[in-house]
Design an enzyme around this catalytic site. Sequence first.
Site, PDB file in Angstrom:
ATOM      1  N   SER A 176      -9.538   1.453   2.971  1.00  0.00           N
ATOM      2  CA  SER A 176      -8.646   2.754   2.349  1.00  0.00           C
ATOM      3  C   SER A 176      -7.879   1.744   1.447  1.00  0.00           C
ATOM      4  CB  SER A 176      -8.014   3.636   2.997  1.00  0.00           C
ATOM      5  OG  SER A 176      -7.114   2.933   3.837  1.00  0.00           O
ATOM      6  N   SER A 186      -9.713  -0.533   7.457  1.00  0.00           N
ATOM      7  CA  SER A 186      -9.143  -0.074   5.780  1.00  0.00           C
ATOM      8  C   SER A 186      -8.575  -1.474   5.132  1.00  0.00           C
ATOM      9  CB  SER A 186      -8.061   0.841   5.961  1.00  0.00           C
ATOM     10  OG  SER A 186      -8.952   1.957   5.768  1.00  0.00           O
ATOM     11  N   LYS A 199       0.700  -1.078  -0.080  1.00  0.00           N
ATOM     12  CA  LYS A 199       0.164   0.062  -0.179  1.00  0.00           C
ATOM     13  C   LYS A 199       0.729   1.089  -0.057  1.00  0.00           C
ATOM     14  CE  LYS A 199      -4.052   1.994   2.641  1.00  0.00           C
ATOM     15  NZ  LYS A 199      -4.701   1.650   3.888  1.00  0.00           N
TER      16      LYS A 199
END
Lengths: 97, 485
Positions: free
Chosen positions: B154, B178, B79
Amino acid sequence: MGRDVIAAAEVRRIAALARLALTEDEIPRLARELSAILDYVARLDALELPEAAPGPPSGLPVTRADEPAPSLDGDAVLAGAPQAARGHFVVPRVIAP
Amino acid sequence: MSGAPTKTARAIAAAVQTGELSAESSIEQALEAIARRGGLGAFLRVDRDRALAAARAQDRGRAAGRDPGPLGGVPLAIKDNLCTRGLATSCGSRILEGWVPPYDATAVERLAAAGAIVVGKTNCDEFGMGSSNENSAFGPVAHPEDPERVPGGSSGGSAAAVAAGLVPLALGSDTGGSVRQPASFCGIVGLKPTYGRVSRWGLVAFASSLDQVGPLARDVRDAALALELMAGPDGRDATAAAVPVPRGLAALEGDPRGLRIGFLRDLSEREGTEPAVRAGVRSAAEALAAGGAAVEETTLELAEYALPVYALLATAEASSNLARYDGVRFGRRTEGGAGPRGMMEATRGAGFGPEVKRRIMLGTFALSAGYHDAYYGRALRARARLAAELDAQLARYDALLLPTSPGVAFRRGERAGDPLAMYLSDVFTVVASLGGHPAISLPAPRAAGALPVGVQLIGPRFGEPLLLRAALALEERGFAAAGVA
């Protein structure tokens, strides 16, 4: 905690504290959205709460021995800055000439 | 999706270990798949040359008798809010565009030391703030099964990359859900470890009392293996707890006999939970009971307060953490106004997107003079009560069962104009976040053509072995990603 409704002047006050330049369209939109969110969080008013605020989770923080160890290279760190010179970050002039 | 079974990280590492597969061809296959599914928008940056060089070096090492490691040759996606040395890290934000970290996050460093090869950085909501990946400054991520829908957020890029079979393993971060919520939307496994289990050194801070690094994988044992390899104390993070890391997590068995499961039925079936989600969680309770677990319906009285508490604490902490983006130390600067203050206001006004501004504003308000005790202070004390209730329930039960998110992947744009509707997507995940408890999302069995539904288990703090055992019991009963070999 009450149901504080956020007006445009309050949005400007908070934006100044947050060092955030907002456009004229952002101000009424944020006033509306923040008011709606504060109205939602007001349900916490119904909750009975302990007097004291809690401390950190058990076992934290963990500290290491206070001994010098290698750190990041200064030039490598400054390479990520918008402006740097002679081993320093460069900021706009603070004191007027 | 190709329809061909996708290999787990363990299967790839085993094939690399025996020489049946070279690390180079493993990485080449991943790079080809990433290029073929470029339309997903899952990756912001692919590190092709360095990944291939690392793979070749690993192959040469193996030829010379060196062990490639438990994740040898495994393509890993990261990420874009985890620092990668020499590889730009933007957090999905214009304000950090082009910033190249001079160091690796501990989690990245430890997985690389175990043989994993970073192939690129995945798209995410700006600074981890969002539930649909629509808040990235660099464009949305498409759901791998329906391009009109969101992958969740996210960690949307990491979830889509694993679900589409581009990589077997990805890292995300979970502040209020997330990792778990996008895993649920995309039909894969997502694990949020106990707060303190994994070092956050090199994870760009959003809300420091909540943030945890977690793996997204195609099965429970891959997530368990990644956790074991990256967990443990770290002299660079005072919140990485000095708690021994359980070993052999990937070799756990999923026997449900003797497990005590608390099914949060009333909470699961609250207004707003979609029928497919209710059915998925009920079938999980039934599957565990049929396998011999003691399943009881129970409640979590304070769960209804979790989302407002989270909204206040996470934004308050974000307003403080994001003060560092001042146009001086990192990323971009926008000239404007007078002096340093004018430059900072202009930089932050131009550099942050709407959701980040909203949260900074809410958090600044909740911490400001005259409101601090009424908002931030009350939220802190409410959090302590909720955490105590969770601890009490997890003394009675080995794991709590509830949905991951109230619904399936929604259409892009559907909630973009309504921040509260978007926040409600996290109503079930913020519970474990506030308590600091570990939690995992698993895909429920589904009919052909139906979108994935995630079920969530919450375990005792630092009780990952118990949590993973319950998760494996479900996985062996069909709560598994489609097409895993």
